[in-house]
Design an enzyme around this catalytic site. Sequence first.
Site, PDB file in Angstrom:
ATOM      1  N   ASN A  53      29.616  46.249  47.109  1.00 53.40           N
ATOM      2  CA  ASN A  53      30.857  45.609  47.647  1.00 53.40           C
ATOM      3  C   ASN A  53      31.262  44.453  46.405  1.00 53.40           C
ATOM      4  OD1 ASN A  53      32.827  43.977  49.034  1.00 53.40           O
ATOM      5  ND2 ASN A  53      31.617  43.541  50.716  1.00 53.40           N
ATOM      6  N   VAL A  54      32.346  45.026  45.870  1.00 56.03           N
ATOM      7  CA  VAL A  54      32.481  44.193  44.805  1.00 56.03           C
ATOM      8  C   VAL A  54      32.967  42.710  45.209  1.00 56.03           C
ATOM      9  CG1 VAL A  54      32.997  45.941  43.199  1.00 56.03           C
ATOM     10  CG2 VAL A  54      34.951  44.964  44.495  1.00 56.03           C
ATOM     11  N   ASN A  80      37.496  49.349  38.499  1.00 59.00           N
ATOM     12  CA  ASN A  80      38.601  50.450  38.897  1.00 59.00           C
ATOM     13  C   ASN A  80      38.645  50.156  40.547  1.00 59.00           C
ATOM     14  OD1 ASN A  80      39.973  52.991  39.262  1.00 59.00           O
ATOM     15  ND2 ASN A  80      37.981  53.542  40.416  1.00 59.00           N
ATOM     16  N   SER A 132      48.066  48.654  37.447  1.00 56.54           N
ATOM     17  CA  SER A 132      49.115  49.637  38.126  1.00 56.54           C
ATOM     18  C   SER A 132      50.454  49.450  37.618  1.00 56.54           C
ATOM     19  CB  SER A 132      49.238  49.303  39.591  1.00 56.54           C
ATOM     20  OG  SER A 132      50.250  50.104  40.286  1.00 56.54           O
ATOM     21  N   TYR A 145      49.677  44.184  46.934  1.00 54.48           N
ATOM     22  CA  TYR A 145      49.074  45.048  45.889  1.00 54.48           C
ATOM     23  C   TYR A 145      49.625  44.452  44.476  1.00 54.48           C
ATOM     24  CZ  TYR A 145      47.611  49.201  43.619  1.00 54.48           C
ATOM     25  OH  TYR A 145      47.026  50.095  42.788  1.00 54.48           O
ATOM     26  N   LYS A 149      47.628  43.483  41.233  1.00 53.64           N
ATOM     27  CA  LYS A 149      47.374  44.126  39.850  1.00 53.64           C
ATOM     28  C   LYS A 149      48.443  43.332  38.874  1.00 53.64           C
ATOM     29  CE  LYS A 149      45.186  47.524  41.239  1.00 53.64           C
ATOM     30  NZ  LYS A 149      43.823  47.973  40.745  1.00 53.64           N
TER      31      LYS A 149
END
Length: 239
Positions: A53-54, A80, A132, A145, A149
């Site tokens: 779990n990052v 990633n 992204s 999001y 990114k």
Amino acid sequence: MRLEGKVCVVTGGANGIGAEMSKLFAKNGAKVIAADMGDLAYTAENVEGYKLNVTDTEACETFFNFVVEKYGKIDVLVNNAGITRDALTHKITDDMWNMVIDVNLKGVFNLTKFVGPHMMTSGSGSIINISSVVGEYGNVGQANYAATKAGVIGLTKTWAKEFARKGAAVRVNAIAPGYVMTDILKTVPQDLLDKFAKKTMLGRLGQPEEVATVALFLASDDASYVTGHTLSTNGGMRL
């Protein structure tokens, strides 16, 4: 065998783009540790799965120590792992915001804070952060999001400067994919996919393998003079 003898870590490596990168790196001679919350959706020679779990800093430190103790080094890190929780801004809840920030931004920081200094000490390395097209141009319904990114691009530029101090040949780059046909997009109605495809100059959506080949380039010595760069892999898309 462009990564012969290298040890590579890929987060979010269980499926999708992360899986394709892991398999391609291994085919090119690397030993790959694919870290993910879930089990690997494939088997490949020289790809080892690891549950991680990052968002958990302590777990990231334990994982870092595990890799270095087992393999002696980390040559390549691909950040990633990522999630989406899409909604218009006024409908984004605290949980939706915090979950995306934790995985997509804090998760990138958590592992790099250990790997970056290790690479500095080793004298070389390649860190690849997956951003992204949304991080470059924004998108309706993806404020959380897009923020993460875009933040990843900022981290990339900062770390390219920070980890190259004292002459260390540590390169840090980002890849900003467009819409890529992973399992997530397979649930999107075809009329929307066609709409996304028409927004690209190439008139089609991407494939995970096409992002993996870009990552292979940045991980390899072929990109030895490329750092602090964001490589847009989006078919010429402009949102």
